[in-house]
Design an enzyme around this catalytic site. Structure first.
Site, PDB file in Angstrom:
ATOM      1  N   GLY A 158      13.915  -7.556  12.634  1.00 17.74           N
ATOM      2  CA  GLY A 158      13.879  -6.439  13.585  1.00 17.74           C
ATOM      3  C   GLY A 158      12.537  -6.458  14.296  1.00 17.74           C
ATOM      4  O   GLY A 158      11.927  -7.517  14.473  1.00 17.74           O
ATOM      5  N   ARG A 159      12.081  -5.275  14.647  1.00 17.00           N
ATOM      6  CA  ARG A 159      10.827  -5.190  15.415  1.00 17.00           C
ATOM      7  C   ARG A 159       9.644  -5.757  14.624  1.00 17.00           C
ATOM      8  O   ARG A 159       8.870  -6.562  15.131  1.00 17.00           O
ATOM      9  CB  ARG A 159      10.517  -3.731  15.749  1.00 17.00           C
ATOM     10  CG  ARG A 159      11.541  -3.058  16.639  1.00 17.00           C
ATOM     11  CD  ARG A 159      11.104  -1.621  16.863  1.00 17.00           C
ATOM     12  NE  ARG A 159      12.002  -0.867  17.709  1.00 17.00           N
ATOM     13  CZ  ARG A 159      13.005  -0.117  17.269  1.00 17.00           C
ATOM     14  NH1 ARG A 159      13.259  -0.036  15.966  1.00 17.00           N
ATOM     15  NH2 ARG A 159      13.761   0.555  18.109  1.00 17.00           N
ATOM     16  N   ILE A 160       9.503  -5.310  13.367  1.00 16.37           N
ATOM     17  CA  ILE A 160       8.321  -5.717  12.590  1.00 16.37           C
ATOM     18  C   ILE A 160       8.422  -7.200  12.195  1.00 16.37           C
ATOM     19  O   ILE A 160       7.451  -7.949  12.309  1.00 16.37           O
ATOM     20  CB  ILE A 160       8.122  -4.802  11.358  1.00 16.37           C
ATOM     21  CG1 ILE A 160       7.926  -3.346  11.818  1.00 16.37           C
ATOM     22  CG2 ILE A 160       6.931  -5.253  10.521  1.00 16.37           C
ATOM     23  CD1 ILE A 160       7.915  -2.297  10.712  1.00 16.37           C
ATOM     24  N   THR A 239       6.067  -5.010   2.783  1.00 15.77           N
ATOM     25  CA  THR A 239       5.485  -3.841   3.466  1.00 15.77           C
ATOM     26  C   THR A 239       6.605  -2.874   3.855  1.00 15.77           C
ATOM     27  O   THR A 239       6.383  -1.982   4.673  1.00 15.77           O
ATOM     28  CB  THR A 239       4.731  -4.259   4.753  1.00 15.77           C
ATOM     29  OG1 THR A 239       5.596  -5.081   5.539  1.00 15.77           O
ATOM     30  CG2 THR A 239       3.455  -5.012   4.439  1.00 15.77           C
ATOM     31  N   ALA A 240       7.814  -3.081   3.287  1.00 15.42           N
ATOM     32  CA  ALA A 240       8.966  -2.257   3.687  1.00 15.42           C
ATOM     33  C   ALA A 240       9.107  -1.055   2.759  1.00 15.42           C
ATOM     34  O   ALA A 240       8.535   0.015   3.047  1.00 15.42           O
ATOM     35  CB  ALA A 240      10.222  -3.114   3.713  1.00 15.42           C
ATOM     36  N   ARG A 241       9.829  -1.227   1.663  1.00 18.72           N
ATOM     37  CA  ARG A 241       9.945  -0.170   0.666  1.00 18.72           C
ATOM     38  C   ARG A 241       9.922  -0.791  -0.725  1.00 18.72           C
ATOM     39  O   ARG A 241      10.551  -1.835  -0.956  1.00 18.72           O
ATOM     40  CB  ARG A 241      11.264   0.611   0.843  1.00 18.72           C
ATOM     41  CG  ARG A 241      11.272   1.627   1.965  1.00 18.72           C
ATOM     42  CD  ARG A 241      10.358   2.826   1.690  1.00 18.72           C
ATOM     43  NE  ARG A 241      10.363   3.805   2.760  1.00 18.72           N
ATOM     44  CZ  ARG A 241       9.455   3.874   3.747  1.00 18.72           C
ATOM     45  NH1 ARG A 241       8.465   3.009   3.805  1.00 18.72           N
ATOM     46  NH2 ARG A 241       9.531   4.820   4.667  1.00 18.72           N
ATOM     47  N   GLU A 270       5.305   5.846  -5.893  1.00 17.00           N
ATOM     48  CA  GLU A 270       3.927   5.893  -5.358  1.00 17.00           C
ATOM     49  C   GLU A 270       3.334   7.278  -5.547  1.00 17.00           C
ATOM     50  O   GLU A 270       4.079   8.259  -5.504  1.00 17.00           O
ATOM     51  CB  GLU A 270       3.959   5.544  -3.866  1.00 17.00           C
ATOM     52  CG  GLU A 270       4.442   4.118  -3.612  1.00 17.00           C
ATOM     53  CD  GLU A 270       4.680   3.815  -2.135  1.00 17.00           C
ATOM     54  OE1 GLU A 270       4.388   4.679  -1.281  1.00 17.00           O
ATOM     55  OE2 GLU A 270       5.183   2.726  -1.839  1.00 17.00           O
ATOM     56  N   HIS A 289       0.028   1.621   0.406  1.00 17.95           N
ATOM     57  CA  HIS A 289       0.983   2.034   1.453  1.00 17.95           C
ATOM     58  C   HIS A 289       0.248   2.418   2.751  1.00 17.95           C
ATOM     59  O   HIS A 289       0.243   3.589   3.147  1.00 17.95           O
ATOM     60  CB  HIS A 289       1.862   3.195   0.954  1.00 17.95           C
ATOM     61  CG  HIS A 289       3.112   3.365   1.786  1.00 17.95           C
ATOM     62  ND1 HIS A 289       4.293   3.826   1.278  1.00 17.95           N
ATOM     63  CD2 HIS A 289       3.358   3.133   3.090  1.00 17.95           C
ATOM     64  CE1 HIS A 289       5.204   3.877   2.229  1.00 17.95           C
ATOM     65  NE2 HIS A 289       4.656   3.454   3.357  1.00 17.95           N
ATOM     66  N   ILE A 290      -0.347   1.387   3.364  1.00 16.85           N
ATOM     67  CA  ILE A 290      -1.144   1.634   4.569  1.00 16.85           C
ATOM     68  C   ILE A 290      -0.661   0.818   5.771  1.00 16.85           C
ATOM     69  O   ILE A 290      -1.417   0.595   6.719  1.00 16.85           O
ATOM     70  CB  ILE A 290      -2.646   1.342   4.308  1.00 16.85           C
ATOM     71  CG1 ILE A 290      -2.820  -0.044   3.672  1.00 16.85           C
ATOM     72  CG2 ILE A 290      -3.274   2.434   3.444  1.00 16.85           C
ATOM     73  CD1 ILE A 290      -4.273  -0.524   3.602  1.00 16.85           C
TER      74      ILE A 290
HETATM   75  C1  8YV Z   1       4.494   6.321   6.345  1.00 18.95           C
HETATM   76  C2  8YV Z   1       6.085   4.505   6.384  1.00 18.95           C
HETATM   77  O1  8YV Z   1       5.269   7.113   7.130  1.00 18.95           O
HETATM   78  O2  8YV Z   1       6.772   4.537   8.615  1.00 18.95           O
HETATM   79  C3  8YV Z   1       7.102   4.425   7.437  1.00 18.95           C
HETATM   80  O3  8YV Z   1       8.283   4.267   7.091  1.00 18.95           O
HETATM   81  O4  8YV Z   1       6.364   4.314   5.247  1.00 18.95           O
HETATM   82  C4  8YV Z   1       4.677   4.878   6.728  1.00 18.95           C
HETATM   83  O5  8YV Z   1       4.378   4.695   8.047  1.00 18.95           O
HETATM   84  C5  8YV Z   1       3.109   6.783   6.471  1.00 18.95           C
HETATM   85  O6  8YV Z   1       2.400   6.090   5.522  1.00 18.95           O
HETATM   86  C6  8YV Z   1       2.955   8.272   6.226  1.00 18.95           C
HETATM   87  O7  8YV Z   1       3.304   8.589   4.938  1.00 18.95           O
END
Ligand code: 8YV
Length: 324
Positions: A158-160, A239-241, A270, A289-290
């Site tokens: 997708g985009r990312i 970096t997804a979930r 988390e 989660h940054i």
């Molecule tokens: C969080 C994210 O929203 O966009 C997402 O799905 O997991 C992150 O961007 C952000 O860390 C605020 O909690």
């Protein structure tokens, strides 16, 4: 005078965003424990017209059922697996989210985790801080892995995923991908990416980076069976979930060198603390989660979160809308 519509935020946002909201609405912001306790949110959602929430706020059916006037749920995230979007739709509640603006920042973070784990940057930092750099390294010491000429397997184009491919191309990597649907030939050519089956992605990639949403189809998808199908020399980036990976199986795979390493920005639950088993392993790089966390991106996300809310609260389709 007409009464102002009521908006509840489960956490504060940028000052400019609050100022904008205050102009139009009667707003209340949760302060205190994060995430907001379920009961408190259930009592707040009753009378509001708009809700601004975050990925750690679970907005399920039961909670939605407490709402009497709710018109819109606007999440400060691209992910919306925390919201029962089907049920929201049934109840004619709009759901807004924040894609596009965080694409570059998240792809950058995925790339930096890949660089870090392959070149052992954080591990080196720990070595120095712990006083373990005793002599200059020789021919065999502290060797990492080249990125150039390696095969990057992007799971979810997708985009990312596409933004990551763009970055990887300039690092002279070979790019393969797996996605529900193939992307267009033009896009494949411009990204220099080749479509492969999931099985081939697992078998051929030197690095796999996950860019699919968390859903019932991807929940715990990366488990011990999958790790066994990956190369022993391969790295996994997420970096997804967190819930897309079976974390216990990953820990075993890293310890037993079934795969070479991992770079993780997301976790099953988390935040994780300093005693989490992942912190005891050297061949993993951890980030809290940054992915979207840059000054620029976070304020763009706030702007869209508000725009989505402003549209949804008057019954219009949010700028970035889930479902309808
Ligand atoms: C969080 C994210 O929203 O966009 C997402 O799905 O997991 C992150 O961007 C952000 O860390 C605020 O909690």
């Amino acid at each position: 005078m007409m009464e102002k519509k009521r908006v509840f935020l489960t956490r504060t946002l940028h000052d400019f965003a609050l100022k904008e909201l205050k102009k139009q609405y009667d707003i209340e912001i949760h302060s205190g424990k994060i995430p907001i306790p379920k009961k408190r949110l259930a009592s707040k959602i009753k009378d509001i017209d708009g809700l601004i929430c975050f990925p750690y706020d679970v907005i399920g059916r039961e909670l939605i059922d407490c709402a009497k006037n709710l018109k819109v749920i606007s999440t400060y995230s691209v992910g919306f697996d925390h919201i029962d979007t089907e049920y929201a739709k049934e109840r004619k509640i709009r759901v807004g989210y924040t894609p596009e603006v965080l694409t570059g920042a998240t792809a950058d973070l995925a790339f930096s985790l890949m660089l870090d784990i392959m070149r052992r940057v954080s591990e080196g930092d720990r070595t120095i801080r712990n006083g373990n750099w005793k002599e200059i390294y020789g021919a065999y010491d502290y060797v990492g892995t080249d990125l150039q000429d390696k095969t990057l397997g992007i799971f979810g184009m997708g985009r990312i995923g596409s933004a990551l491919a763009k970055r990887a191309k300039s690092f002279d990597m070979n790019i393969i991908y797996h996605n529900r649907n193939k992307v267009s030939k033009t896009k494949e050519r411009s990204l220099g990416a080749k479509y492969v089956t999931f099985e081939k992605l697992l078998a051929q990639s030197d690095i796999i980076s996950i860019h699919v949403p968390h859903s019932k189809h991807t929940e715990q998808l990366f488990d011990k069976k999958i790790f066994k199908k990956m190369k022993n020399s391969s790295f996994l980036i997420n970096t997804a979930r967190g819930k897309i990976i079976n974390e216990n199986h990953l820990i075993e795979a890293l310890k037993n060198k079934i795969i070479a390493g991992a770079g993780l920005d997301v976790f099953e639950s988390e935040p994780i603390g300093k005693n989490h088993p992942l912190t005891k392993i050297d061949n993993v790089v951890l980030a809290p989660h940054i992915g979207s966390s840059t000054k620029e991106t976070r304020s763009k996300m706030a702007k869209i979160t508000i725009e989505n809310l402003q549209l949804g609260i008057v019954g219009k389709k949010p700028k970035f809308s889930v479902g309808y």
